[in-house]
Design a protein around this motif. Structure first.
Motif, PDB file in Angstrom:
ATOM      1  N   LEU A 188       0.817  -1.213   0.000  1.00  0.00           N
ATOM      2  CA  LEU A 188       0.000   0.000   0.000  1.00  0.00           C
ATOM      3  C   LEU A 188       0.852   1.265   0.000  1.00  0.00           C
ATOM      4  CD1 LEU A 188      -3.030  -0.826   2.316  1.00  0.00           C
ATOM      5  CD2 LEU A 188      -2.943  -0.589  -0.170  1.00  0.00           C
ATOM      6  N   VAL A 189       1.894   1.265   0.821  1.00  0.00           N
ATOM      7  CA  VAL A 189       2.749   2.463   0.901  1.00  0.00           C
ATOM      8  C   VAL A 189       3.339   2.773  -0.480  1.00  0.00           C
ATOM      9  CG1 VAL A 189       4.942   3.334   1.791  1.00  0.00           C
ATOM     10  CG2 VAL A 189       3.288   2.282   3.344  1.00  0.00           C
ATOM     11  N   VAL A 190       3.892   1.740  -1.117  1.00  0.00           N
ATOM     12  CA  VAL A 190       4.515   1.973  -2.419  1.00  0.00           C
ATOM     13  C   VAL A 190       3.458   2.315  -3.458  1.00  0.00           C
ATOM     14  CG1 VAL A 190       6.004   0.999  -4.196  1.00  0.00           C
ATOM     15  CG2 VAL A 190       6.396   0.443  -1.809  1.00  0.00           C
ATOM     16  N   HIS A 191       2.286   1.688  -3.331  1.00  0.00           N
ATOM     17  CA  HIS A 191       1.211   1.989  -4.275  1.00  0.00           C
ATOM     18  C   HIS A 191       0.851   3.470  -4.219  1.00  0.00           C
ATOM     19  CE1 HIS A 191      -2.316   1.215  -6.773  1.00  0.00           C
ATOM     20  NE2 HIS A 191      -2.956   2.048  -5.977  1.00  0.00           N
ATOM     21  N   VAL A 192       0.691   3.979  -3.002  1.00  0.00           N
ATOM     22  CA  VAL A 192       0.335   5.396  -2.851  1.00  0.00           C
ATOM     23  C   VAL A 192       1.450   6.282  -3.406  1.00  0.00           C
ATOM     24  CG1 VAL A 192      -0.047   7.238  -1.172  1.00  0.00           C
ATOM     25  CG2 VAL A 192      -1.241   5.059  -0.921  1.00  0.00           C
ATOM     26  N   ALA A 193       2.684   5.915  -3.084  1.00  0.00           N
ATOM     27  CA  ALA A 193       3.806   6.766  -3.499  1.00  0.00           C
ATOM     28  C   ALA A 193       3.996   6.779  -5.009  1.00  0.00           C
ATOM     29  CB  ALA A 193       5.088   6.291  -2.817  1.00  0.00           C
ATOM     30  N   LEU A 194       3.861   5.604  -5.635  1.00  0.00           N
ATOM     31  CA  LEU A 194       4.200   5.521  -7.048  1.00  0.00           C
ATOM     32  C   LEU A 194       2.978   5.645  -7.961  1.00  0.00           C
ATOM     33  CD1 LEU A 194       6.675   5.048  -8.882  1.00  0.00           C
ATOM     34  CD2 LEU A 194       6.079   2.634  -8.909  1.00  0.00           C
ATOM     35  N   MET A 195       1.851   5.094  -7.512  1.00  0.00           N
ATOM     36  CA  MET A 195       0.704   5.051  -8.406  1.00  0.00           C
ATOM     37  C   MET A 195      -0.292   6.188  -8.163  1.00  0.00           C
ATOM     38  SD  MET A 195       1.809   2.355  -9.862  1.00  0.00           S
ATOM     39  CE  MET A 195       0.574   1.764 -11.017  1.00  0.00           C
ATOM     40  N   ARG A 196      -0.303   6.734  -6.952  1.00  0.00           N
ATOM     41  CA  ARG A 196      -1.316   7.740  -6.651  1.00  0.00           C
ATOM     42  C   ARG A 196      -0.739   9.153  -6.546  1.00  0.00           C
ATOM     43  NH1 ARG A 196      -6.146   6.052  -7.701  1.00  0.00           N
ATOM     44  NH2 ARG A 196      -6.887   7.812  -6.474  1.00  0.00           N
ATOM     45  N   SER A 197       0.535   9.274  -6.224  1.00  0.00           N
ATOM     46  CA  SER A 197       1.069  10.618  -6.019  1.00  0.00           C
ATOM     47  C   SER A 197       1.309  11.300  -7.359  1.00  0.00           C
ATOM     48  CB  SER A 197       2.384  10.558  -5.241  1.00  0.00           C
ATOM     49  OG  SER A 197       3.431  10.247  -6.121  1.00  0.00           O
ATOM     50  N   SER A 198       1.375  12.617  -7.327  1.00  0.00           N
ATOM     51  CA  SER A 198       1.511  13.342  -8.586  1.00  0.00           C
ATOM     52  C   SER A 198       2.918  13.188  -9.165  1.00  0.00           C
ATOM     53  CB  SER A 198       1.159  14.814  -8.397  1.00  0.00           C
ATOM     54  OG  SER A 198       1.989  15.392  -7.421  1.00  0.00           O
ATOM     55  N   TYR A 199       3.945  13.140  -8.298  1.00  0.00           N
ATOM     56  CA  TYR A 199       5.293  12.931  -8.832  1.00  0.00           C
ATOM     57  C   TYR A 199       5.466  11.479  -9.294  1.00  0.00           C
ATOM     58  CZ  TYR A 199      10.316  13.509  -9.529  1.00  0.00           C
ATOM     59  OH  TYR A 199      11.570  13.567 -10.102  1.00  0.00           O
ATOM     60  N   GLY A 200       4.745  10.568  -8.655  1.00  0.00           N
ATOM     61  CA  GLY A 200       4.783   9.165  -9.072  1.00  0.00           C
ATOM     62  C   GLY A 200       4.382   9.019 -10.536  1.00  0.00           C
ATOM     63  N   ALA A 201       3.373   9.791 -10.937  1.00  0.00           N
ATOM     64  CA  ALA A 201       2.934   9.736 -12.337  1.00  0.00           C
ATOM     65  C   ALA A 201       4.068  10.163 -13.262  1.00  0.00           C
ATOM     66  CB  ALA A 201       1.716  10.637 -12.535  1.00  0.00           C
ATOM     67  N   VAL A 202       4.801  11.186 -12.841  1.00  0.00           N
ATOM     68  CA  VAL A 202       5.930  11.648 -13.655  1.00  0.00           C
ATOM     69  C   VAL A 202       6.984  10.543 -13.741  1.00  0.00           C
ATOM     70  CG1 VAL A 202       7.776  13.347 -13.847  1.00  0.00           C
ATOM     71  CG2 VAL A 202       5.516  14.053 -13.043  1.00  0.00           C
ATOM     72  N   LEU A 203       7.272   9.919 -12.588  1.00  0.00           N
ATOM     73  CA  LEU A 203       8.293   8.869 -12.555  1.00  0.00           C
ATOM     74  C   LEU A 203       7.922   7.720 -13.478  1.00  0.00           C
ATOM     75  CD1 LEU A 203       9.076   8.842  -8.738  1.00  0.00           C
ATOM     76  CD2 LEU A 203      10.577   9.644 -10.568  1.00  0.00           C
ATOM     77  N   ARG A 204       6.646   7.317 -13.451  1.00  0.00           N
ATOM     78  CA  ARG A 204       6.222   6.229 -14.327  1.00  0.00           C
ATOM     79  C   ARG A 204       6.247   6.689 -15.776  1.00  0.00           C
ATOM     80  NH1 ARG A 204       0.925   5.019 -13.253  1.00  0.00           N
ATOM     81  NH2 ARG A 204       0.787   6.760 -11.817  1.00  0.00           N
ATOM     82  N   GLY A 205       5.941   7.970 -15.964  1.00  0.00           N
ATOM     83  CA  GLY A 205       5.985   8.535 -17.315  1.00  0.00           C
ATOM     84  C   GLY A 205       7.374   8.427 -17.920  1.00  0.00           C
ATOM     85  N   VAL A 206       8.391   8.537 -17.094  1.00  0.00           N
ATOM     86  CA  VAL A 206       9.770   8.414 -17.576  1.00  0.00           C
ATOM     87  C   VAL A 206       9.983   7.028 -18.195  1.00  0.00           C
ATOM     88  CG1 VAL A 206      12.189   8.333 -16.876  1.00  0.00           C
ATOM     89  CG2 VAL A 206      10.691  10.105 -15.968  1.00  0.00           C
ATOM     90  N   GLY A 207       9.316   6.020 -17.624  1.00  0.00           N
ATOM     91  CA  GLY A 207       9.412   4.685 -18.216  1.00  0.00           C
ATOM     92  C   GLY A 207       8.630   4.581 -19.512  1.00  0.00           C
ATOM     93  N   GLY A 208       7.511   5.297 -19.592  1.00  0.00           N
ATOM     94  CA  GLY A 208       6.639   5.171 -20.758  1.00  0.00           C
ATOM     95  C   GLY A 208       7.145   5.941 -21.960  1.00  0.00           C
ATOM     96  N   ASN A 209       7.572   7.156 -21.755  1.00  0.00           N
ATOM     97  CA  ASN A 209       8.027   7.998 -22.871  1.00  0.00           C
ATOM     98  C   ASN A 209       8.953   9.077 -22.316  1.00  0.00           C
ATOM     99  OD1 ASN A 209       8.351   9.607 -25.114  1.00  0.00           O
ATOM    100  ND2 ASN A 209       6.189   9.634 -25.663  1.00  0.00           N
TER     101      ASN A 209
END
Lengths: 311, 491, 313
Positions: free
Chosen positions: A170-191
């Motif tokens: 849950l902690v990592v889910h909130v940090a990576l999947m729900r937080s606004s910077y998390g979206a940016v971090l995942r975006g780095v993987g996508g494009n």
């Protein structure tokens, strides 16, 4: 509704949990006595370090890299935990912080020179191992009391490893999947190019992810010695493979930033169970790793099957 | 337009080189507030480089870059562009396929943080989509990777028009309608007119000259890294615009060519293919020695058909009839054609390696000879065929790909819109070559998005929604007929 | 262009420069004592790294994401099976070799099947299969303490004028593989696929067949390495492949092969393999402890890849 439930998208998402459930059911069938507080605790006790290492690997995979040194790194942090941290807590904490900083530095180096992470981390695995051997030439050391106490925590009704797994997920889910910077971090993987164009620092993103991986690597090492009490430079060599397998079992993809923290934790639970399952089946320890490979292949085959239906 | 309008962007004598290649050779450009500026020119004219300079993703070598009257030369970057309300929709999509629509909107807006950001980002993008593309059918929680290319383009465009904080001043649209259908293209262009009238500025880059002519206040023509013409849109006609870009000869030259008279059906059928979606039994048929055109709007199944024929030949599938070895001339050079580490000769020879084997090994002399022969035949402009393929201009790279196919043993040549971004001179040379090879008995399946090119074909099939909707012999071919079949009766 | 500048543009030259410098440093430290023996030993040990390195090179050349992680377990399996079949008898040498190769073939087929049928990244396919292969090796070779046939032991340790015979054989083999890479359809196809697999398919190359051949080749060479290695070290052990995971990748990278695919060379593998061995020898000579040796090995690999740079963006 039914169409939705049998859609490839849903099946793919459900696969990690389903494989875990099937494995658990098989264990209970073979060994009904495992269906107890004590049994579960015993079967799942190594879930916590494996899950933490898996999460560490997941951070790296999110930015399209792969860490082949996480096992050696967990081993190093375990050695530091069982020696420096136990003897001189301040120095130990500093050393562990330096480990996290080193990971962030690796991320920066890999980004700066556009290096293949596989080769860099493979080289670093030697470095971690070498430092660990220097710190603790022979197996030994003692885990700090508080670590042991934490890992030996007895919670009523639900075994501790399960609670810990839920909390980690849950902690990592909130940090990576729900937080606004998390979206940016995942975006780095996508494009990555698009994220860079939007004005974000790719260097900072990569360093953040590597530092996060280092931090969870430290937690993994500490939780491991909490269970084993003593450490050894080679204590977590297999964690490199476990961590990759955990991410994959949890539904993560290798490229494109498609990962799932909750899935990764379930993947780690599945891996931890596999060992127990094989023991209950009286399969010789020789085949333990082989069976883990087999389970990995079966899950990947199922996923391929689902993907093919989609195509 | 009144003369007292302030300038949003002022470029003076901006230059940019990539290695030895001059991309921009001293460009002057002004963008007024509240105008729609059309930017046209051939591929390689420097439009994209100029846009990247404005977006802050490339910094120019020299020149003055002023924004709102302030000289930002040397200090201008993506962040500064954002702070000054300048946005760019790039030709290749800049969305993250693994994220949702709302998350992609967030990446664009650094200030979208804190509790409830996802909801706010989602509302913002949905409102903008509703405004530009009513009935778009996109949900903020959709993952981009699951959306069709057209919908992604819509999200991308809508995102560029959203703003948080800094007011929006200029939106640059680089080929925005390339993945949109007629209806959504119209929606977008109408929206652009509306916001321009409200004071926003837009730069519209498009190869659809009609769009530029009817929607832009002012049109800037670029050629070889320079601005060669700047005039109010109303002063241009299609013909004068084409003339300004420098290909006035095109139409006449093509029509001058004698038409080959070939009696269809006198030679055996070499290809007979049908797409899976085709319900009425119509099939694409090619006889030996024919040039067959595949027409229709871009992305309506023509490339898929070519690949189907290619796969059948390569894997020796019996599902459709392909009689003889095939070779494909890629249109998308970078992803489908070029081997970027290899020399020109190696790139030409790769399809013919089997024929260069002497005593079990590839003979380097044979490879070099093949390269030289085709350099002469198709006029690849290079001092040395051993130079890297990327040392060639786009048009010459395309020639190398033609040479690869024509030098091979292939009897059937598939062409996947290969003339994209190729200059007129090259085109005419290649047209001649294709006719020459067809005379010798080679068969061509030619997908093209340029109607003029279809006049080179003996027979044309028009595609729509993945199926053949019209089957036109050479003497019945007309632009009107193609357009008529390309669009549905009722949109 | 002068000869020197021409040479300096070859990617493989740097591994030889590194090798020479490390050797020189060792020689200076010891005052030249035993410098020739060191080279001889380096040739012996580098041979095995080169065998697997060549296979790994072809795999890595086929493009990003292609890497064979099952090499170590294949080495162990091949060694264990061969030793058990031959049971120390010269008469069984041919049979043992054939079965060892059969193991390699089976692993290659299995790896490729996983990649193709399950459509999973090769790195994961070979990783999962390595679990299975290792388990098979452990279960099969339990308590393995069999000496290799004397003939095999002699062959793998024989020297002519201080030069190991096996090294000569593998140098010749490397030369052949270099020709295969640059002058055969297969080699060209590998290079093309590594640059752009889609373009390669559209240029008439049967990408899947080439990829299949490449994974089989890698597994066969791993099996060959296991066979010779168990002869060389007086029997098979289950973890004898372990060090070749890093080594096989490291020699390819240090040897000047692009990790981005499409560009590779064979000579560099020899230089890099010698360099890796001489490096450890140098550290030993300097009296470094095991920990320091590990750290230095790791750091040098990271340094080399950092200087060589990564894939062109």
């Amino acid at each position: 509704m039914l169409a939705q439930l049998s859609s490839p998208k849903f099946l793919r998402a459900a696969l990690p949990a389903a494989s875990f459930t099937v494995l658990l059911a098989a264990i209970f069938y073979v060994q009904p006595r495992a269906m107890s507080y004590f049994g579960m605790n015993l079967m799942l006790q190594y879930t916590v370090p494996i899950a933490l290492a898996t999460i560490a690997q997941m951070f790296i995979i999110t930015v399209n890299d792969l860490d082949l040194s996480i096992g050696a790194f967990v081993g190093l942090t375990a050695c530091i935990g069982a020696t420096l941290l136990a003897d001189t807590p301040l120095l130990g904490t500093l050393a562990l912080a330096a480990c996290v900083a080193a990971y962030a530095g690796l991320g920066a180096l890999i980004h700066w020179r556009n290096l293949p992470s596989i080769v860099v981390t493979l080289g670093m695995s030697f470095v971690w191992l070498g430092i660990a051997v220097l710190i603790l030439p022979t197996p030994g050391g003692t885990a700090p009391g508080w670590v042991k106490a934490l890992m030996g925590l007895k919670v009523p009704y639900v075994p501790f490893p399960i609670i810990a797994a839920i909390v980690i997920g849950l902690v990592v889910h909130v940090a990576l999947m729900r937080s606004s910077y998390g979206a940016v971090l995942r975006g780095v993987g996508g494009n990555p190019k698009a994220v860079g164009r939007a004005g974000w620092s790719l260097l900072k993103a990569k360093m953040t992810m590597y530092a996060a991986a280092g931090f969870f690597g430290v937690l993994s090492g500490l939780s491991l010695i909490g269970l084993t009490s003593a450490a050894d430079a080679h204590i977590a060599d297999r964690y490199t493979l476990y961590a990759i397998a955990g991410v994959i079992l949890g539904g993560g993809e290798f490229t494109g930033g498609r990962v799932s923290p909750v899935g990764a934790v379930i993947g780690a639970l599945t891996l931890a169970l596999t060992g127990s399952f094989l023991t209950f089946l009286r399969i010789s320890p020789d085949w333990q790793i082989g069976a883990q490979g087999g389970i990995l292949i079966i899950v990947l085959a199922l996923r391929a099957l689902i993907n093919r239906r989609e195509a | 337009m009144n003369a007292s309008q302030s300038h949003i962007v002022t470029l003076e004598n901006v230059t940019k080189h990539f290695g030895a290649v001059r991309a921009l050779g001293g460009v002057d450009l002004k963008v007024h507030a509240g105008e729609c500026l059309g930017l046209v020119g051939h591929n390689g004219a420097g439009k994209s480089t100029l846009m990247n300079v404005l977006a802050g993703t490339l910094s120019p070598d020299h020149g003055i870059l002023g924004i709102h009257g302030a000289d930002l030369s040397g200090r201008y970057n993506v962040k500064a562009a954002g702070e000054n309300g300048i946005r760019c929709v790039f030709q290749e999509l800049s969305l993250c396929p693994n994220l949702t629509v709302a998350e992609n909107a967030r990446i664009f807006h650094p200030t979208l943080t804190g509790f409830g950001w996802k909801r706010r980002a989602g509302n913002m993008i949905r409102e903008k989509l509703d405004e530009i593309f009513p009935g778009h059918g996109v949900h903020p929680d959709n993952v981009i990777g699951d959306l069709s290319i057209g919908k992604r383009q819509m999200v991308e465009i809508a995102r560029a028009f959203t703003s948080t904080g800094a007011p929006l001043h200029l939106v640059i649209l680089d080929e925005p309608t390339s993945s949109l259908d007629a209806v959504t293209s119209g929606q977008l262009l109408d929206f652009v007119r509306k916001v321009v009238n409200q004071g926003l500025s837009c730069i519209l880059i498009s190869h659809v000259l009609g769009e530029v002519l009817s929607y832009c206040d002012r049109i800037v023509v670029m050629k070889d890294g320079l601005v060669v013409e700047t005039r109010p849109g109303a002063d241009f006609t299609r013909d004068t615009l084409v003339a300004a870009m420098g290909n006035v000869v095109e139409q006449e030259e093509i029509e001058e060519h004698e038409r080959r008279e070939i009696q269809r059906g006198t030679t055996p059928i070499v290809v007979e293919a049908r797409s899976d979606a085709q319900r009425d039994g119509a099939a694409l048929v090619a006889h030996r020695g024919e040039i067959i055109g595949l027409a229709g709007l871009a992305g309506h199944g023509q490339t898929r058909m070519l690949l189907k024929v290619y796969d059948a030949a390569m894997r020796k599938r019996k599902s459709l009839k392909v009689d003889g070895p095939v070779a494909l001339v890629a249109g998308d050079r970078q992803t489908d054609g070029i081997f970027h580490l290899w020399s020109i000769s190696q790139n030409v020879g790769v399809r013919s390696l089997q024929s260069m084997i002497r005593h079990g090994l590839i003979d380097p002399d044979a490879e070099a000879a093949l390269g030289r022969a085709w350099q002469a035949r198709i006029k690849i402009r290079t001092p040395d065929m051993n130079d890297n393929i990327l040392s060639l201009s786009g048009g010459n790279q395309q020639k190398a790909l033609f040479a690869r196919a024509l030098a091979s043993d292939a009897e059937i040549i598939l062409m996947d819109d290969p003339m994209r971004g190729v200059d007129v001179g090259t085109k005419l040379e290649v047209y001649d070559l294709i006719r020459e090879e067809a005379e010798k008995g080679r068969t061509f399946l030619w997908y093209t998005t340029e109607t003029d090119e279809l006049y080179n074909c003996d027979h044309t099939y028009v595609f729509r929604d993945g199926v053949i909707v019209a089957d036109l012999p050479r003497d019945q071919l007309s632009e009107e007929k193609i357009l008529h079949s390309s669009f549905k009766e009722s949109a | 262009m002068t000869f020197v500048t021409q040479l300096s543009q070859k990617a493989w030259i740097w591994s030889f420069v590194g090798m020479f410098m490390v050797w020189l440093a060792t020689a200076v430290y010891t005052g030249g004592k035993g410098s020739a023996d060191v080279i001889s030993a380096a040739l012996s040990f580098a041979t095995f790294t080169v065998i697997v390195g060549i296979g790994q090179m072809f795999v890595i050349t086929t493009g990003p994401g292609n890497v064979d992680l099952s090499i170590p377990s294949t080495i162990s399996l091949s060694g264990a099976v061969a030793m058990k079949i031959m049971d120390g008898s010269n008469g069984m040498l041919v049979v043992g070799f054939a079965i060892s190769m059969a193991c390699g073939l089976a692993v290659g087929l299995f790896n490729y099947t996983l990649i193709r049928v399950l459509r999973i990244p090769p790195i994961i396919a070979t990783l999962s299969s390595s679990f299975l292969i290792l388990s098979t090796a452990i279960a099969y070779g339990r308590g393995l303490k069999i000496k290799p046939p004397p003939l095999l032991a002699e062959f793998t340790t024989a020297q002519i004028l201080g030069v190991p015979v096996l090294a000569i054989v593998i140098i010749m083999f490397a030369a052949v593989m270099s020709i295969v890479l640059h002058r055969t359809f297969y080699g060209r196809a590998v290079l093309a696929i590594g640059q752009n697999a889609r373009a390669a398919w559209l240029a008439g190359i049967n990408v899947e067949r080439i990829r299949f051949m490449t994974y089989v080749l890698s597994a066969l060479l791993a099996a060959l390495c296991g066979f010779f290695l168990s002869g060389f070290s007086g029997g098979a052990s289950l973890n004898m492949g372990q060090e070749y995971l890093l080594a096989s990748i490291a020699v390819v990278v240090i040897g000047g092969t692009s990790v981005a695919g499409g560009k590779s060379n064979v000579p560099g593998i020899w230089g890099a393999a010698m360099f890796m061995f001489l490096l450890v020898t140098m550290l030993n000579t300097f009296g470094a402890s095991a920990g320091i040796r590990l750290i230095m090995t790791g750091l040098i690999i990271v340094a080399v890849i950092t200087i060589a740079g990564g894939e062109e963006a």
